[in-house]
Design an enzyme around this catalytic site. Structure first.
Site, PDB file in Angstrom:
ATOM      1  CB  SER A  49       1.285   0.025   3.161  1.00  0.00           C
ATOM      2  OG  SER A  49       2.143   1.146   3.248  1.00  0.00           O
TER       3      SER A  49
ATOM      4  CE  LYS B  29       5.597   0.591   4.567  1.00  0.00           C
ATOM      5  NZ  LYS B  29       4.669   1.691   4.244  1.00  0.00           N
TER       6      LYS B  29
ATOM      7  CB  SER C  66       1.035   3.902   4.362  1.00  0.00           C
ATOM      8  OG  SER C  66       0.272   3.364   3.312  1.00  0.00           O
TER       9      SER C  66
END
Length: 483
Positions: free
Chosen positions: A150, A75, A174
């Protein structure tokens, strides 16, 4: 998608090389990225170099660990030295970290092959990956829908087979919510189990890095590699890290599973409820005792979270002022104009909204009324969990109230977007481990996730229950038909 263990056996048996495996992942990324947009940056040269090092070790007769040669996505809010880390924000568009996050350092030592940095909601603020300043990631099961957020890029990449595993971060759901939306396994570990050094901070008392995988075993292997004490992170826990794969047992005799009553009711999609109730019946068939549990303060989690998280974000994001690093407007006439214009142009609407909420909640005259009260509610939620774990080993609930929604459906209504995290937020507030794993599909063929919550540092219990359920069902074997 082949599992970590299968790839490891192929590498050790010299049926395939690490370079071949990496190239296969890179080819798939090249084919799928025009539709999916999971990655903000593909690190092909870097990946092939790492893979070649693994092949050299095998050729020299060295023993390699399970993760050596395994393609992974990271990420893009986790710092990678010499490789841009943007947090999907214009303000960090050209930021190249001068240091390596602890988790990526550990993964490099384990020999993993990083194929790229994945898309996210800007600064991890959002539930659909739509607040990214650069691109919109699609859900591999239906390209018109969101992958969740997210960590939507990581979840979509693993679901679509662009990489074997990926790392995400979870502040209020997330990791678990996108795992649910994309039909894969996602785990938020106990707060402090995995170092946050090098994770760009959103809300420091809630953020936690964790794994995405196609199976419970792969998630257990990846967690084992990234967990552990780190003196660079003051919230890191000094605990022994077990081999999580030893807890993967197929039956649940003697296990007590609590069903959180408050997560079933208004706002829950009937298809999600049906799939989750079916999963609970399956746990019972595997020998678990099912206990109805009430966590009455659970429903205040979202209100407390949207005071605590923006307050911490407001403090953390004050550092992006155009002075030291990141974006800076060039033609400002004075310092104040440089500050204000840099932040106005650099941050997107959702990030600005949360900074304003947080700054307001922390301001004189409101601190006690909002922030302090929210922290007290957080303590009460923690007590609800403590009382529940006095009666059961793990708790279960739906991961999200609905399946993945169409892109654009909730962008005009931030409140309805925030409500997607209803089931996941209390777990962050209490610092507990929580996992989402596939438990079915809705009538449109979109995946449904089952959330399994453990007590502090009881990842072993979460893995055991998740693995037993997974082995008794076929949901994890389903894959989106993209190519």
């Amino acid at each position: 998608m082949v599992s970590i263990r299968e790839l490891h056996q192929q590498l050790v048996g010299k049926q395939r090389s690490a370079v071949e495996i990496a190239q296969e992942a890179l080819d798939r990324i090249q084919t799928l990225e025009p539709k999916l947009h999971s990655f903000l940056q593909v690190t092909a040269d870097y990946a092939l170099k790492q893979a070649a090092q693994v092949d050299a070790r095998i050729a020299a007769g060295e023993e390699i660990g399970l993760l050596a040669g395994i393609p992974i996505g990271i990420k893009d809010n986790i710092c990678t030295q010499g490789i841009p880390t943007t947090c999907a924000s214009r303000i960090l568009e050209n930021f190249v970290p001068p240091y390596e996050a602890t988790v990526t350092q550990k993964l490099m030592a384990a020999g993993t092959v990083m194929v790229g940095k994945t898309n996210l909601d800007e600064f991890a603020m959002g539930g659909s990956t739509e607040t990214s300043a650069f691109q919109l990631t699609a859900n591999p099961w239906d390209l018109s829908r969101v992958p969740g957020g997210s960590s939507g890029g990581s979840a979509a990449a693993v679901s679509a087979g662009e990489c074997v595993v990926a790392l995400g971060s979870d502040t209020g759901g997330s990791i678990r919510q996108p795992a649910s939306f994309c039909g894969i396994v996602g785990l938020k570990p106990t707060y402090g189990l995995v170092s946050r050094y090098g994770l760009v901070a959103f809300a420091s008392s809630l953020d936690q890095i964790g794994p995405f995988a196609r199976s419970v075993e792969d998630a257990a292997i990846l967690l084992g590699a990234i967990a552990g004490y780190d003196p660079k992170d003051s919230t890191s826990l000094k605990v022994d890290i077990p081999d999580y794969t030893q807890f993967l047992k197929p039956d649940l005799k003697g296990k007590k599973v609590g069903v959180i009553q408050e997560t079933f009711g208004e706002g829950l999609s009937p298809d999600v409820e049906k799939a989750v109730r079916g999963a609970i019946d399956q746990l019972k068939d595997l020998g678990a005792e099912i206990v109805e549990i009430s966590c009455p303060r659970f429903r205040y989690g979202i209100a407390a979270y949207y005071i605590i998280a923006p307050s911490e974000a407001s403090a953390n994001l004050a550092r992006y002022d155009g002075v030291k690093y990141g974006k800076r407007v060039e033609d400002a006439e004075n310092l104040m104009e440089m500050y204000t214009r840099t932040r106005a142009e650099g941050f997107g609407p959702e990030v600005k909204r949360r900074i304003m909420i947080g700054t307001y909640a922390l301001s004189a005259g409101y601190y006690d009324a909002y922030y302090l009260k929210a922290q007290k509610v957080r303590t009460l939620i923690k007590r609800d969990f403590e009382s529940a774990f006095g009666q059961v080993d793990v708790l279960v609930s739906p991961t999200a109230p609905t399946t993945a929604f169409k892109a654009g459906d909730k962008t005009a209504d931030p409140l309805s977007m925030y409500l997607i995290d209803l089931m996941t937020i209390p777990v962050n507030l209490a610092g507990l481990p929580g996992m989402s794993l596939p438990c079915g599909f809705d009538k449109d063929g979109m995946p449904v996730g089952l959330q399994i919550i453990g007590n502090v540092l009881r990842e072993d219990q979460v893995f055991q229950v998740a693995y037993a359920y997974e082995q008794a069902t076929d949901w994890h074997k389903q894959a989106p038909k993209l190519v």
